[in-house]
Design a protein around this motif. Structure first.
Motif, PDB file in Angstrom:
ATOM      1  N   LEU A   1       0.786  -1.121  -0.034  1.00 24.24           N
ATOM      2  CA  LEU A   1      -0.159   0.011   0.269  1.00 24.24           C
ATOM      3  C   LEU A   1       0.614   1.145  -0.303  1.00 24.24           C
ATOM      4  O   LEU A   1       0.705   2.250  -0.893  1.00 24.24           O
ATOM      5  N   ILE A   2       2.140   1.085   1.110  1.00 28.40           N
ATOM      6  CA  ILE A   2       2.775   2.337   1.142  1.00 28.40           C
ATOM      7  C   ILE A   2       3.744   2.177  -0.389  1.00 28.40           C
ATOM      8  O   ILE A   2       4.154   3.665  -0.750  1.00 28.40           O
ATOM      9  N   PHE A   3       3.806   1.211  -1.019  1.00 32.97           N
ATOM     10  CA  PHE A   3       4.825   1.516  -2.661  1.00 32.97           C
ATOM     11  C   PHE A   3       4.062   1.965  -3.168  1.00 32.97           C
ATOM     12  O   PHE A   3       4.039   2.995  -4.127  1.00 32.97           O
ATOM     13  N   SER A   4       2.285   1.360  -3.762  1.00 31.28           N
ATOM     14  CA  SER A   4       1.475   2.046  -4.230  1.00 31.28           C
ATOM     15  C   SER A   4       1.706   3.426  -3.922  1.00 31.28           C
ATOM     16  O   SER A   4       1.228   4.039  -5.337  1.00 31.28           O
TER      17      SER A   4
ATOM     18  N   THR B   1      -3.111  11.532  -8.378  1.00 29.94           N
ATOM     19  CA  THR B   1      -3.377  11.819  -6.918  1.00 29.94           C
ATOM     20  C   THR B   1      -3.248   9.702  -6.258  1.00 29.94           C
ATOM     21  O   THR B   1      -3.179   9.052  -7.215  1.00 29.94           O
ATOM     22  N   ILE B   2      -2.770  10.141  -4.837  1.00 32.01           N
ATOM     23  CA  ILE B   2      -3.026   8.939  -4.364  1.00 32.01           C
ATOM     24  C   ILE B   2      -3.481   8.205  -4.272  1.00 32.01           C
ATOM     25  O   ILE B   2      -3.814   7.230  -4.007  1.00 32.01           O
ATOM     26  N   GLY B   3      -4.712   8.290  -4.096  1.00 33.97           N
ATOM     27  CA  GLY B   3      -6.169   7.786  -3.979  1.00 33.97           C
ATOM     28  C   GLY B   3      -6.754   6.677  -2.900  1.00 33.97           C
ATOM     29  O   GLY B   3      -6.326   4.983  -3.051  1.00 33.97           O
ATOM     30  N   ILE B   4      -6.390   7.590  -1.738  1.00 36.97           N
ATOM     31  CA  ILE B   4      -6.597   6.619  -0.247  1.00 36.97           C
ATOM     32  C   ILE B   4      -7.826   5.449  -1.156  1.00 36.97           C
ATOM     33  O   ILE B   4      -7.694   4.226  -0.310  1.00 36.97           O
TER      34      ILE B   4
ATOM     35  N   TYR C   1       2.416   9.269  -6.272  1.00 32.86           N
ATOM     36  CA  TYR C   1       2.945  10.216  -5.783  1.00 32.86           C
ATOM     37  C   TYR C   1       4.286  11.189  -6.814  1.00 32.86           C
ATOM     38  O   TYR C   1       4.296  11.394  -7.657  1.00 32.86           O
ATOM     39  N   ILE C   2       5.421   9.527  -7.270  1.00 32.31           N
ATOM     40  CA  ILE C   2       6.591  10.113  -7.963  1.00 32.31           C
ATOM     41  C   ILE C   2       6.225  10.283  -9.760  1.00 32.31           C
ATOM     42  O   ILE C   2       6.324  10.985 -10.910  1.00 32.31           O
TER      43      ILE C   2
END
Length: 336
Positions: free
Chosen positions: A96-99, A109-112, A104-105
């Motif tokens: 999840l952190i990786f995605s 949008t991070i899309g929680i 971000y890179i």
């Protein structure tokens, strides 16, 4: 009980095939998306087809060791929980952190919400579905083991075959209607494999090794040919699914073949303890490699003759190195 080095070897081979599947699948999928069934497509398609036995092999091996045990519910759940829950929770968080980091890179949008939904659906990352599926198998194992003692082997064979047929039909049904069942029920489709792993282990039928290998080769070639036709006619790779007839035949043939082998300790069998770690790690390694190629605008590896061996070798090497570091750590070895 004497260590079964043939099964250790097969477990490692199945892990390598997972990596090969994900590497070669890129070329087959590109052919499907571009509607261009050239040499690049066929190389990816054939290698992908030959790799499709990987997940069924994992399930067959699990059934071989877990079905038929005389364990209480408490002992069964305690043993399985320590094996699967730590890796499941830890790697769900990691991916999840990786995605989120990849988004971000890429300035997306991070899309929680999408990350949460993907986790609830059992797919925090594309390869993690297997761990979510196997939870159901582990939960059902003591129920199964308390039931099979009253069944004859003939009836168990009939039940396992019926379950495989159910899995095939259910897969077609879900694919056609786009159903998304909760991950806790995914195991039902794989119960046939699970029980057959147990049945073949104690089977006294001796099939010539050469015939079993030929069945695997022919079945895999048929998968590649049928996948070409479903791609061109229906825009999908239905026959790649782990619960399609020729994948089932190929998987059971190779599993039976290795059960009949008498293999001494070897390089592959000695890697078996890292198989789960390699499986969990490889997807992230491969994603970073592909992202790097894209960012640097490197197209050398678009050619599958160059790209597949390099991507496979690099992904495997780094995955083994990272898994080995985790394995040697008193804390991190709990999650692989």
């Amino acid at each position: 009980m004497k260590r079964n080095y043939a099964i250790d070897t097969l477990r490692t081979i199945a892990t390598l095939l997972v990596i090969l599947l994900h590497v070669s699948g890129e070329y087959a999928n590109k052919g499907l998306l571009d509607n261009n069934y050239n040499l690049s497509f066929w190389i990816g398609n054939i290698l992908d087809s030959f790799s499709r036995i990987c997940v069924p092999i994992f399930v067959l091996i699990s059934g071989m060791f877990l079905v038929g045990r005389n364990e209480s519910f408490k002992d069964s759940y305690k043993k399985r929980a320590s094996r699967i829950l730590f890796p499941l929770i830890a790697w769900t968080i990691i991916y999840l952190i990786f995605s989120a980091t990849l988004n971000y890179i890429s300035n997306d949008t991070i899309g929680i919400k999408s990350l949460v939904v993907s986790t609830l659906l059992g797919r925090p990352y594309y390869h993690m579905w297997y761990l979510y599926m196997i939870i159901g198998l582990y939960l059902f194992t003591p129920i199964l083991n308390n039931s099979i003692s009253s069944l004859s082997r003939k009836n168990l064979w009939l039940i396992s075959i019926a379950l495989l047929v159910f899995g095939m039909v259910n897969t077609v049904y879900d694919t056609a209607l786009g159903n998304k069942t909760t991950f806790i029920l995914w195991f039902v489709n794989y119960l046939g494999y699970f029980i057959i792993g147990f049945l073949i282990k104690d089977s006294k039928i001796n099939i010539p090794n050469r015939l079993l290998f030929v069945i695997y080769i022919v079945s895999s070639l048929i998968i590649s040919i049928l996948s070409y036709y479903t791609a061109t006619l229906f825009d999908n790779f239905y026959f790649y699914d782990y619960l399609t007839p020729f994948v089932i035949i190929a998987s059971i043939s190779i599993f039976t073949l290795f059960l009949q082998f008498n293999i001494e300790p070897n390089f592959l069998s000695k890697m078996s303890h890292l198989s789960l770690g390699i499986y969990l790690i490889h997807a992230g390694v491969l994603t970073v490699f592909l992202l790097g190629l894209s960012k640097l605008d490197i197209h050398l590896f678009d050619n599958p003759i160059v790209g597949i061996p390099v991507k496979f070798s690099l992904t495997l090497f780094l995955s083994i190195m990272i898994a080995n570091i985790f394995y040697k750590s008193k804390f991190l070895n709990k999650i692989i």
